[in-house]
Design an enzyme around this catalytic site. Structure first.
Site, short mmCIF file in Angstrom:
data_model
loop_
_atom_site.label_atom_id
_atom_site.label_comp_id
_atom_site.label_asym_id
_atom_site.label_seq_id
_atom_site.Cartn_x
_atom_site.Cartn_y
_atom_site.Cartn_z
CG ASP A 42 1.24 -3.45 -7.67
OD1 ASP A 42 0.25 -4.19 -7.60
OD2 ASP A 42 1.22 -2.26 -7.26
NE ARG A 76 -2.75 -6.19 -1.05
CZ ARG A 76 -2.66 -5.09 -1.80
NH1 ARG A 76 -1.52 -4.45 -1.91
NH2 ARG A 76 -3.72 -4.63 -2.42
CG ASP A 93 4.48 2.75 -8.96
OD1 ASP A 93 5.56 2.90 -9.58
OD2 ASP A 93 3.41 2.46 -9.53
N GLY A 129 -5.06 -10.85 -4.75
CA GLY A 129 -6.01 -11.93 -4.47
C GLY A 129 -6.81 -12.38 -5.66
CG ASP A 165 -4.14 -1.06 -3.65
OD1 ASP A 165 -3.63 -2.20 -3.73
OD2 ASP A 165 -3.67 -0.06 -4.23
#
Ligand SMILES: *[C@@H]1O[C@H](CO)[C@@H](O)[C@H](O)[C@H]1NC(C)=O
Ligand SMILES: *[C@@H]1O[C@H](CO)[C@@H](O)[C@H](O)[C@H]1NC(C)=O
Ligand SMILES: *[C@@H]1O[C@H](CO)[C@@H](O)[C@H](O)[C@H]1NC(C)=O
Ligand SMILES: *[C@@H]1O[C@H](CO)[C@@H](O)[C@H](O)[C@H]1NC(C)=O
Length: 431
Positions: free
Chosen positions: A186, A237, A110, A221, A241
């Protein structure tokens, strides 16, 4: 206006879903020997290493036959990035030899893009990236490496830069025109629209761009992406994080373990990037982090400043024998196969490798040293089978004919990692 957009969006979604089903019908066959394909389908084997979903969820773009390896800017630099850091990182991947070990993706996270222009195109930060992303991609490609970029399946990125929701086609075309090789996508500012609706349009847009681009789905997730994202992305993912702590790393390993049956060539569970070298864990903890990530067939994306690694950090991320476990062509995710001791903190993690070999990690999550033992029962080996045992951190053979179990003393928060090579057919209950 908004209504029209949504109609258009739904139309795109339906279109992309039909393309996706097509993609599934013509999916790639995993690169496996016929015999190995048979052996992972045997019922006794599947009691321990469930591979029932193996290879059924593949994005047919030819990428991710093994988990992706490289570097990402976020864990160390966060928003403090510019083209100099990215170029120097690429230089360091080459000069340290890490690129030769497989770390080829140089991924910008990012904060590279503060705004869109009047035509609605993403514009790289003119102060941090004055030469533009195309020039950076050329530089990276000139070194034989690949460039990754970041966007978000929402109105904004997590750091409140422009997101790609409803701009999928334009943004994918722009990334392709710059020569981008990888997109991390994201999940912030997602307007409450379900991930299953927001992630397919970018899959479609990347595909239509005509450039082969690794699609890294970063949905945290939330909606169990292992169950559906393999049709869309090359990795997804499975968790929130990671942060640079033992508590975060161990919690994430356990969460990612749940989805082991869904990983395979073409699409991998992603428990987030590596924290090795960032200072929040000990040498032993980082070694465990790297070993378990490798065993779980996680992406190996270094998250420290590779221009300034300590010898210990370098030793961990450059361990060729551990990397070979991660990149093994069988592509079956290793998993937790036995726990014992207080709070289950003496753990055995293991997974099958090509050539009828096994990778085994003895992981001590207690705060005192202890002996941890892997039984053949827990690994799914026939009890009489004799194996040679190679220690992948000591780089030497430590047993030539272990039978029925193998144990070792493991320091607190440390692990030992082995390659088991059976002398005869290893699988249980096969006459
Ligand atoms: C687009 O998808 C098709 C079907 O899945 C696949 O064969 C092709 O390689 C993809 N192209 C790109 C550029 O990803
Ligand atoms: C890191 O993650 C752990 C486990 O999820 C959490 O308890 C901790 O608060 C986090 N630390 C920071 C600084 O975010
Ligand atoms: C290199 O890393 C060390 C810590 O390992 C740190 O103290 C030092 O400031 C770093 N140097 C640069 C130039 O970033
Ligand atoms: C799990 O490990 C414990 C401790 O070593 C052992 O007693 C138990 O038999 C193991 N379970 C299996 C299925 O091997």
């Amino acid at each position: 206006m908004a209504k029209r957009k949504i109609t258009l969006f739904l139309y795109t979604l339906i279109l992309s879903l039909s393309v996706v089903s097509l993609a599934v019908a013509v999916r790639l066959t995993p690169v496996l020997q016929t015999q190995e394909k048979l052996s992972i389908k045997r019922p006794t084997f599947n009691q321990i290493f469930d591979t029932s979903k193996y290879g059924i969820l593949q994005l047919n773009n030819g990428l991710a036959q093994t988990p992706q390896m490289g570097w990402n800017s976020w864990n160390f630099f966060a928003c403090n990035i510019d083209e100099t850091v990215i170029k120097e990182t690429a230089d360091a991947l080459i000069s340290t030899g890490l690129a030769d070990l497989g770390y080829v993706y140089v991924n910008i996270d990012d904060c590279w893009c503060p705004t869109r222009n009047f035509e609605g195109q993403l514009v790289p930060d003119p102060i941090a990236f004055p030469s533009g992303i195309k020039a950076l991609a050329d530089y990276i490609h000139g070194k034989g490496l690949k460039l990754g970029i970041y966007s978000d399946a929402g109105a904004f990125t997590c750091q409140v830069r422009p997101g790609s929701l409803y701009h999928e086609s334009d943004d994918a075309k722009l990334f392709a025109s710059w020569g981008v090789d990888y997109l991390k996508y994201d999940n912030c500012y997602n307007l409450g629209i379900p991930p299953k609706e927001r992630y397919p349009p970018m899959r479609e847009a990347l595909n239509v761009s005509g450039r082969t681009i690794f699609y890294s789905i970063c949905e945290w997730g939330v909606d169990d992406p292992a169950l559906w994202a393999g049709k869309l992305g090359n990795s997804w993912r499975t968790t929130d994080d990671i942060n640079d702590s033992w508590a975060s790393m161990t919690a994430i390993a356990d969460l990612n373990d749940k989805w082991a049956a869904y990983a395979g060539p073409g699409g991998w569970n992603d428990p987030d990037m590596l924290e090795v070298g960032n200072g929040g864990m000990t040498y032993q903890e980082y070694r465990s982090h790297f070993s378990i990530w490798a065993l779980m067939k996680a992406p190996l994306l270094i998250g420290c400043d590779v221009r300034n690694m300590t010898a210990e950090t370098f030793e961990i991320v450059s361990n060729e024998e551990v990397i070979a476990v991660n990149q093994d062509p069988l592509g079956v995710q290793g998993r937790k196969v036995n726990v014992s001791g207080p709070d289950g903190c003496y753990q055995v993690w293991a997974g099958p490798l090509s050539g009828d070999r096994w990778a085994v990690v003895l992981w001590n999550r207690c705060s005192k040293a202890n002996t941890i033992t892997a039984t053949w029962e827990a690994l799914g080996l026939k009890s009489g089978v004799s194996v040679s045992v190679r220690d992948l951190w000591q780089h030497k053979e430590v047993a030539v004919d272990a039978v029925s179990s193998f144990g070792a003393q493991v320091d607190a928060h440390d692990c030992r990692m082995y390659m088991f090579t059976p002398h005869t057919t290893s699988l249980r209950n096969i006459a």
